[in-house]
Design an enzyme around this catalytic site. Structure first.
Site, PDB file in Angstrom:
ATOM      1  N   SER A 276      33.345   5.590 -17.283  1.00 31.04           N
ATOM      2  CA  SER A 276      33.770   6.864 -16.729  1.00 31.04           C
ATOM      3  C   SER A 276      33.186   7.972 -17.589  1.00 31.04           C
ATOM      4  CB  SER A 276      35.296   6.933 -16.762  1.00 31.04           C
ATOM      5  OG  SER A 276      35.734   8.277 -16.850  1.00 31.04           O
ATOM      6  N   ARG A 315      11.026   2.509  28.798  1.00 26.75           N
ATOM      7  CA  ARG A 315      11.126   2.991  27.413  1.00 26.75           C
ATOM      8  C   ARG A 315      12.140   4.118  27.383  1.00 26.75           C
ATOM      9  NH1 ARG A 315       5.925   4.804  24.205  1.00 26.75           N
ATOM     10  NH2 ARG A 315       5.116   3.386  25.804  1.00 26.75           N
TER      11      ARG A 315
END
Lengths: 453, 453, 453, 453
Positions: A276, A315
């Site tokens: 930390s 498509r």
């Protein structure tokens, strides 16, 4: 530029490489090169054109910033890539340049290129899955007799063994291995159809060129082009989604066991890992956090792939394009989760003494079922349940051990001796089929490993 | 009460029945009955208790409103169901009532009950999938030579055949059939582990009872209980998600073809179907709308199943419960989509003349690729592309037919005769491998059907 | 490296810059610099330390590859950034280096840095939204009398005006503008709480330093640190999600209108834009495709932000980290969609003649409601509906104009003259309140613009 | 029948009623009744028709099974409802029956009906939110000085107070209250446009009828019909999604605190609540489970609403229909989560002694930051961090209290006395601004409550 500091935190290095810009372009160029060879083999383009084309199919020759810029205008990255490739070939052999990309269209190159990337990606996943399964099998074997609290609803329920918990994880991973095998049969397939999926641009040579192209790229030849059908790519997404879900479950379990008050297992320590910025005593579950991040993000990305399947005609508008970033991101997150989970498991610190201490934390309440069932055989399940519930309430409210309460209850003592009660309250004696379940899973794991060789 | 008017619109009747309240309770009671038989067979409970227990395992005997109310407090529906069942048995045979639910816990009953429902649900899905595939195979065969516009980016691209479009749909459905076969091997499995997954409550009879229970219910016996691992249920969700995606793609295609200006195919007409409350001339794509509704909703529901896989320890808080409504809703939506798509396909009105007329709508522009490729073989792809692009611009801006523009261009005429140009502009002559693709898919379909028998 | 070729296609350049690696680090350093100033102002650190610290808060000084690598181990990018910053400061002023990052923790820097990025991002969005709204207002005004087919269920329904369709889009955008205003009040807030949200590390100066820090960064000072509460970031995601949904609706409408058979509007033409690699005649809706891609992807990303809100205690495991890539990706996709939609709208080609021609395509069927209502006033709605439905069926099946069918029906002619019928069948006479709706929306737009100044 | 046993577990009773079949139909009939009044008021239909129509607008008169069946064929529930209503009216007054539903179309009735349901739903939510906020405010005040471990990454970090944790929850709820206020201004709006959004069917009376209809129903009159724009409904979904996320965060916190080894808080006990079918000692977090179920499910449902916004033209195919079940399900889940969280909070058992004991569990490690900072002021942050990190390692590996390790370290003792160290290690002395943060949130809560009156 996209936010690479962050995203690169959640992928394995290898998977970052599989889906890097350079690799993406190279896999598309691999398809162009194979196409030139296949076209030439069937006389669609002159054999003399092949060398120049193949020689230019090298991502190192591509001007990437210009490609990116043109891609935005063109709507896909194949159009400007073919343009650059044609120019590169023309500089070497003007005649050959006429035959670049012959018979193919953008989606053939993009989709098949992505299939090639997925082949590498799935190889990495499979290898990492094998390593993780191996580490779990070792651990399950070692802890087949280590009792710990089984927890349901995040409360102590009954004793289990740590080996059983691990065997449950492993069993799920074995199923993911099966799913990967099945997936590969469908996803490692050529997409090649030309502009509208008919290969009309190849005249009567379409089928032959397609067959050769599949052979050259070592991909399956599908019965028909599948460009507008997203199920193959989506199945890869779903399989990774399920795998990530299992890894997330493991990370949730481990991070719960790492809590300060539980403290049964710990992620391995490494320099720069899990500290930390302000609390020097912290040992954060950094690996689990990465896995849980993936497990939080991947489900939604899978839903994108599923939503994107509703593609228009030959498509799509949006559905196809939505796959491009989504599937690679899923692969990156899954790979990062696998890698981190392997690091966690292979260096896991296990405090079996604490597991035992935690088992005793509820002063016997954890063993209530054993007593209920022993009584139930004599008094009926419902009555036994009520009696033991009452004893538990008493034990809980007075801070007395459940054994002491039970021993003072005349009705219960009419059915059970003090020794019976002591025996019933011993966790180690109440793990049922845990060992046989572990053995069956380990057997299945060995069978799978043997089958691979 | 939940909003049944609406939700029942999107499911098949049969699937509504599979997941009705009555059926849900009945499947749980089926597990209780089989458990009593298995317990008795291995001497865990007296054989004399079986008849009374099994006789009461009938959903018609259950007080449903009271069950619902109690379920909310208890946190699941198994606890109050076992309570009611025990009371029912007690009224017949007080001794037998002691042995209800012996050795099992809530999740064994709920999860295995759901597996039994899924078995029925997957049977319905498989049957409907077979019917739809059959209808598509017929249609693909009939229209193997019907030319229509291939459309990419929702614009005319090149000619295809209607049969090819259908073959693409069918090919995807065949893959879903494969996935369903693979899924069944993993999902049709017993979940039976007792309170924490050890079967400790059955003493040394756990394995034997589990084996008999699996046999009795005709389910696979898994290597270890899997309650806290959501991958089996989630795979069912993913498979249905992919199937629904394909159905959604079909519905998108069909609804686009039904547009007033396109008018190539139409959903069948039926009384009360697809009308408008104010516009009598409308023929709305009601079937497609139902399918698209499912395709819009199911992806997110699948992501819920994936998210819910992060389950804590031996039983989860939220993750397990999130499955209960989600998976049935997925099955209902998928079944409704399948049923509606079968209705649409099997009664589809097809206007082949309109398909031909639409092919001619762009005055030859649709055939530009054929010309480009023919020229490309002589002038190189890039130059041919530019020349034809120029001719197309001219044709488009002046409203002239592309053939007329091409015939007036001296450079082009140096390479192609008028007859060449006419031939190149005929759509029917430019469908490439469409027919062979169709044949391959139909062959695969026949092979699958044959394999089922 | 992540796949930047692709992802950069879907963002605006400006938004790529806001969330670039460099900018991400710079915004974090901006917070560190402001923190040093605030700390010094309240005597928490010596004033003499400020200059060295602030002078090093420059992303250009940071070793990015090393930062990325360390971030993976550390679990976040703040820890290694603070380490590098401290080393940079130490090289200038060893004493000052003691006071880097004083009183803050990783999440303060990461979250507040992200808030600063969002401020810029929302400014861009707001500006682009204003431009798009302006372009739509112009267009709505120009086309307030342009009739076109209203389409429901993707079928012709009744006439509308093109201006009305645009006003509907604009009206939705105005609501998004309101939402953005409201969002800013909540999201542009300081996150500053230290390791567990108490600011304990600042002794009795916590409140004062926080206040000064907020003032320095020009952010709101919240009532309490909010790090573990994801609702502020998630609201930004939701607002962008809704905006993208509206843009997707516009793109869907426009791409449907651009279809070959409909051909009412077209995206602007630009060099390299929207062409096909093999079909020179194509004019693909590239802008709409980008918008639809965003609309396909953003909803799932929003769900990730919502899922990630379930954060543990004072800092989460997975939930926090899941935000890091997700929110920037949402901003990029939303900005790209906005930019592309503005390009589409501001250069839109509109074929009003074709709109008129399409209105006539159904030989009067489109006007059936007008006739139904006219008759309904005399015969009742249900009977009128049935009569006109019958006439429509006749017109449709025989290819006759609806007017001709109606004029031959004696029952109808008893109620309506030929002139009545002709008038009822004229689209321009049946656009109801379209104009007044347009005016009201334009008025609201002008009011909003005026309010901004 | 849909699976009501299960789904009803996750909603409040009141919200089940708001979205019951009967209520759904009644709200649609409320719109029909108001329409008849508005039509008559402006002379669109005869005043004499109103009484018969309004009199039949009663859900009790509707044949629901027949409605459900017809709805499936028709594609929505308005068409068959209008048919039934017309028949009911006709039975009373044949002339009046001609004027049922005059000028409206299906979506006007369905969407406005849903708005009316949302008005009731949001009232319930707002009331429940107020009650929960009140309970939290009380608790925060009571525990403003109760120290507990602050936990980051699921590890002890630093001390906080229980009141601060609660204030964080409350602060988020206050933001949701603001969002609800803003939402209501946009969602409580009439949808009325007729078949294509022009109100053409009302001739020149469209605006007047719309205005009267809005007035009659007490809804805002929007600038233009908004049927095809999903942002209003989706904003309700997003707001509920964020609220549910916060409730999920609370439930996660509480269920973590309820773990056997942590045992700091407990859900209230009630008969039949939270028991186990086999483990009498269990006190399961049933309320939290319901909330977490909602928090797992709602995010995906919100994404469905966002996806569904891509609606075609004047009425959508799939997008509109996808809202019908999704938004009610979101409201049900949110309401159930709120109700359960209120039950949990208002009866929460809190063990402050255990909180204190847990604070001491790490033998002082929790207070490492306090020492680091004290030393940092003298030695620099980085060096202090390293020294304390080292001391923590020693304390951890030897099981010694951190204080004892520190006191034996000469370098540290050169800076800090034993008394300094003892003071620095006292949690109660290290809660920073916790109290002032609580006060600010309580003040904001009181201000909001005052503003409501």
């Amino acid at each position: 530029m996209t936010s690479r500091i962050t995203s690169s935190m959640f992928s394995s290095e290898d998977m970052l490489n599989v889906f890097s810009d350079g690799a993406t372009v190279q896999r598309m160029l691999d398809v162009e090169a194979a196409l030139a060879r296949a076209d030439a083999q069937h006389g669609v383009i002159p054999a003399s054109a092949v060398q120049a084309i193949v020689g230019c199919c090298d991502a190192a020759l591509i001007d990437m910033p210009s490609l990116m810029k043109a891609a935005r205008l063109a709507g896909n990255r194949a159009i400007p890539l073919v343009r650059q490739l044609t120019e590169l070939v023309a500089a070497r052999d003007a005649e050959a340049a006429k035959y670049v990309h012959w018979g193919a269209t953008s989606q053939d190159i993009i989709d098949t290129g992505l299939v090639l990337q997925l082949r590498e990606a799935l190889r990495l996943i499979d290898a990492d899955l094998g390593k993780l399964a191996g580490a779990l099998a070792d651990l399950a074997g070692q802890h087949r007799h280590t009792p710990m609290a089984g927890r349901t609803w995040m409360q102590h329920a009954l004793p289990i063994t740590f080996g059983l918990k691990i065997a449950g994880w492993l069993d799920a991973l074995l199923r993911h291995g099966e799913r990967l095998d099945e997936l590969r049969r469908r996803i490692l397939a050529l997409q090649f159809g030309g502009a509208a999926g008919t290969l009309a641009s190849l005249g009567d040579k379409g089928a032959a060129v397609a067959e050769e192209l599949a052979r050259d790229l070592a991909l399956a030849l599908p019965d028909t082009p599948w460009h507008a059908h997203g199920d193959r790519f989506t199945e890869a997404a779903c399989t990774m989604g399920m795998l990530t879900g299992t890894l997330g479950k493991m990370a949730r379990d481990i991070s719960l066991l790492m809590q300060t008050e539980v403290a049964e297992v710990f992620e391995p320590i490494a320099a720069g890992r899990g500290g930390s910025s302000t609390m020097p005593h912290k040992r954060n579950p950094v690996g689990c956090a990465t896995v849980l991040t993936a497990a939080t993000r991947v489900p939604a990305l899978v839903s994108t792939m599923l939503s994107a399947m509703v593609q228009e005609h030959e498509r799509a508008l949006g559905g196809w394009q939505a796959e491009w970033d989504t599937l690679p991101e899923i692969m990156r997150l899954a790979s990062g989760a696998l890698e981190q989970m392997h690091a966690v498991i292979s260096g896991l610190t296990i405090d079996t003494a604490r597991m035992q201490r935690n088992l005793d934390a509820t002063h016997g309440l954890l063993m209530a079922e054993a007593v209920t069932l022993a009584l139930g055989g004599r008094l009926g399940r419902m009555q036994a349940h009520q009696m033991v519930e009452h004893a538990c309430d008493q034990a809980g409210s007075t801070g007395t051990h459940l054994g002491d309460v039970l021993k003072k209850d005349a009705t219960i003592r009419a059915e059970l001796s003090e020794a019976d009660i002591d025996r019933l309250l011993d966790p180690a004696g109440y793990t049922g089929e845990a060992e046989s379940f572990i053995e069956r899973v380990l057997h299945a794991h060995r069978a799978r490993e043997a089958g691979k060789q």
